[in-house]
Design an enzyme around this catalytic site. Structure first.
Site, mmCIF file in Angstrom:
data_model
loop_
_atom_site.group_PDB
_atom_site.id
_atom_site.type_symbol
_atom_site.label_atom_id
_atom_site.label_comp_id
_atom_site.label_asym_id
_atom_site.label_seq_id
_atom_site.Cartn_x
_atom_site.Cartn_y
_atom_site.Cartn_z
ATOM 1 N N GLU A 83 0.817 -1.216 0.000
ATOM 2 C CA GLU A 83 0.000 0.000 0.000
ATOM 3 C C GLU A 83 0.850 1.265 0.000
ATOM 4 O O GLU A 83 0.559 2.220 -0.716
ATOM 5 C CB GLU A 83 -0.932 0.019 1.223
ATOM 6 C CG GLU A 83 -1.684 1.342 1.318
ATOM 7 C CD GLU A 83 -2.768 1.384 2.380
ATOM 8 O OE1 GLU A 83 -2.755 0.550 3.293
ATOM 9 O OE2 GLU A 83 -3.625 2.273 2.280
ATOM 10 N N ASP A 85 -0.565 -5.170 3.021
ATOM 11 C CA ASP A 85 -0.988 -3.967 3.748
ATOM 12 C C ASP A 85 -0.287 -4.015 5.109
ATOM 13 O O ASP A 85 -0.600 -4.869 5.943
ATOM 14 C CB ASP A 85 -2.509 -3.941 3.922
ATOM 15 C CG ASP A 85 -2.969 -2.582 4.429
ATOM 16 O OD1 ASP A 85 -2.135 -1.794 4.916
ATOM 17 O OD2 ASP A 85 -4.178 -2.304 4.329
ATOM 18 N N ILE A 123 -0.308 -1.972 7.747
ATOM 19 C CA ILE A 123 -1.311 -1.789 8.817
ATOM 20 C C ILE A 123 -2.664 -1.615 8.137
ATOM 21 O O ILE A 123 -2.886 -0.632 7.440
ATOM 22 C CB ILE A 123 -1.060 -0.541 9.697
ATOM 23 C CG1 ILE A 123 0.356 -0.522 10.274
ATOM 24 C CG2 ILE A 123 -2.103 -0.483 10.816
ATOM 25 C CD1 ILE A 123 0.642 0.708 11.167
ATOM 26 N N ASP A 124 -3.558 -2.569 8.322
ATOM 27 C CA ASP A 124 -4.925 -2.371 7.859
ATOM 28 C C ASP A 124 -5.735 -1.964 9.090
ATOM 29 O O ASP A 124 -5.822 -2.715 10.064
ATOM 30 C CB ASP A 124 -5.502 -3.643 7.240
ATOM 31 C CG ASP A 124 -6.844 -3.343 6.596
ATOM 32 O OD1 ASP A 124 -6.888 -2.523 5.669
ATOM 33 O OD2 ASP A 124 -7.854 -3.910 7.052
ATOM 34 N N THR A 150 -5.431 1.711 9.966
ATOM 35 C CA THR A 150 -4.518 2.753 10.469
ATOM 36 C C THR A 150 -5.234 3.748 11.391
ATOM 37 O O THR A 150 -4.665 4.196 12.383
ATOM 38 C CB THR A 150 -3.863 3.500 9.282
ATOM 39 O OG1 THR A 150 -3.093 2.556 8.538
ATOM 40 C CG2 THR A 150 -2.949 4.613 9.753
ATOM 41 N N ASP A 154 -6.009 -4.459 0.960
ATOM 42 C CA ASP A 154 -6.908 -4.566 2.123
ATOM 43 C C ASP A 154 -7.472 -5.980 2.250
ATOM 44 O O ASP A 154 -7.810 -6.416 3.355
ATOM 45 C CB ASP A 154 -8.120 -3.626 1.976
ATOM 46 C CG ASP A 154 -7.755 -2.153 1.914
ATOM 47 O OD1 ASP A 154 -6.850 -1.744 2.640
ATOM 48 O OD2 ASP A 154 -8.403 -1.415 1.124
HETATM 49 P P1 2AM Z 1 -6.234 1.183 5.811
HETATM 50 O O1 2AM Z 1 -6.367 1.258 7.273
HETATM 51 O O2 2AM Z 1 -5.141 0.297 5.346
HETATM 52 O O3 2AM Z 1 -6.193 2.541 5.174
HETATM 53 C C1 2AM Z 1 -12.006 0.602 6.582
HETATM 54 O O4 2AM Z 1 -13.309 0.444 6.195
HETATM 55 C C2 2AM Z 1 -11.090 0.062 5.515
HETATM 56 O O5 2AM Z 1 -10.938 1.043 4.478
HETATM 57 C C3 2AM Z 1 -9.717 -0.239 6.029
HETATM 58 O O6 2AM Z 1 -9.365 -1.470 5.524
HETATM 59 C C4 2AM Z 1 -8.850 0.907 5.515
HETATM 60 O O7 2AM Z 1 -7.540 0.470 5.224
HETATM 61 C C5 2AM Z 1 -9.547 1.307 4.250
HETATM 62 N N1 2AM Z 1 -9.435 2.731 3.941
HETATM 63 C C6 2AM Z 1 -9.073 3.727 4.747
HETATM 64 N N2 2AM Z 1 -9.129 4.916 4.114
HETATM 65 C C7 2AM Z 1 -9.564 4.654 2.866
HETATM 66 C C8 2AM Z 1 -9.872 5.457 1.720
HETATM 67 N N3 2AM Z 1 -9.748 6.774 1.731
HETATM 68 N N4 2AM Z 1 -10.294 4.843 0.602
HETATM 69 C C9 2AM Z 1 -10.434 3.499 0.578
HETATM 70 N N5 2AM Z 1 -10.181 2.686 1.632
HETATM 71 C C10 2AM Z 1 -9.756 3.257 2.761
HETATM 72 CA CA CA Z 2 -2.919 0.338 5.358
#
Ligand code: 2AM
Ligand code: CA
Length: 286
Positions: free
Chosen positions: A78, A105, A107-108, A110, A233
């Site tokens: 990512e 990913d 950190i999923d 974050t 993700d």
């Molecule tokens: P992340 O923490 O790796 O960013 C939450 O519903 C999910 O959406 C998480 O898996 C998160 O992954 C992801 N996510 C966070 N911000 C996003 C964005 N702006 N667009 C798409 N996905 C997002």
């Molecule tokens: Ca992430």
């Protein structure tokens, strides 16, 4: 001539899965040690889309650990891709002919990490010629390692997993992904929540796509859906759900592929009912 991008030694005897587990465990322990003391909080495309130096450091760590064993494999992480749907689609398309592609990913979840909310994880998948073959998700705050290998089942800390048994939406515990993108995802989510909250036992939104999928695989959630996802993700989680006896499609029932962005994952029994509800609510994102 020596290629400086390649490590000077290669350890070739470890299995793909062992390498994925080792990388997820090491990165996860480090991420856990940084909860509450990360230093740099930045945003990507929107003020809600967060990234820290821990996301970036964990990705570098995982890449190094994988490349030590498999220097010729491709790596899609990512934090190595520009934010946004277009760049994400281009990155996946760029690896269409890849023989071995690691999809990571670091950190999923974050946003949860930043707030000290203990629902985030490391997600590592290996696709061989485009087919998901290994999926590992590690939740460091609960010390849970979810592992799937294609055709060999899925396990949480060594214990076989299987999806839940509910046969109707009305008796289901469903998770929705509530990603913070506001133009496309928010109106879609509102319609989905409105339709599903009256037809399910209850809804959850824990903020990590990968953990939602791991929980569907473990039978702790009956199903999950989200629009606007990226390959990193979900890649590991999709294999976990399939190897636990569940079903994963796009939100219109089409087959999962690495570039799919709008996904439904369930125990199989409630899949059609979920898809039909999303269709009627115009909440498929498609
Ligand atoms: P992340 O923490 O790796 O960013 C939450 O519903 C999910 O959406 C998480 O898996 C998160 O992954 C992801 N996510 C966070 N911000 C996003 C964005 N702006 N667009 C798409 N996905 C997002
Ligand atoms: Ca992430």
């Amino acid at each position: 001539m020596e290629d400086n991008n390649k490590p000077s030694y290669v350890v070739g005897s470890k299995s793909f899965t062992a390498v994925a587990i080792n990388a997820a465990a090491k990165a996860g322990e480090w991420i856990k040690s940084r909860v509450g003391i990360y230093k740099e909080l930045n945003t990507k495309l929107s003020p809600q889309d967060l990234v820290t130096e821990v996301d970036k450091g964990a990705e570098i760590m995982i890449r190094k650990l994988i490349k030590t064993h498999f220097p010729n494999h491709d790596f899609l992480g990512e934090e190595s891709v520009e934010p946004g749907a277009k760049a994400s689609a281009e990155a996946v398309a760029g690896y269409a002919d890849s023989e071995y592609l690691w999809i990571v990913d670091p950190i999923d979840g974050t946003t949860n990490f930043v707030h000290g909310n203990p629902y985030f994880c490391v997600s590592i998948a290996l696709a061989i010629k485009g087919e998901l073959t290994v999926g590992v998700i590690y939740d460091p705050m609960h010390d849970e390692m979810f592992v799937a290998e294609k055709g060999k089942g899925a396990y949480v800390h060594g214990k076989p997993m299987s999806v839940s048994k509910e046969t109707e939406l009305s008796g289901s515990l469903l998770a929705i992904g509530y990603n913070p993108e506001r133009e496309f995802a928010l109106p879609n989510n509102m319609k989905g929540i409105a339709a599903l909250s009256t037809r399910t036992r209850s809804l959850r939104a824990m903020g990590s796509a990968a953990l939602h999928l791991a929980y569907v695989a473990a039978g702790r959630l009956t199903g999950y859906y989200e629009v606007g996802l990226n390959s990193w993700d979900v890649a590991a989680g999709v294999l976990l759900v399939k190897e636990s006896g569940g079903q994963v499609t796009d939100t219109q029932g089409g087959p999962y592929h690495l570039a799919a962005r709008h996904l439904a994952a369930t125990n199989g029994h409630i899949h059609q009912e979920l898809l039909q509800t999303l269709k009627e609510a115009e909440a498929t994102g498609l």
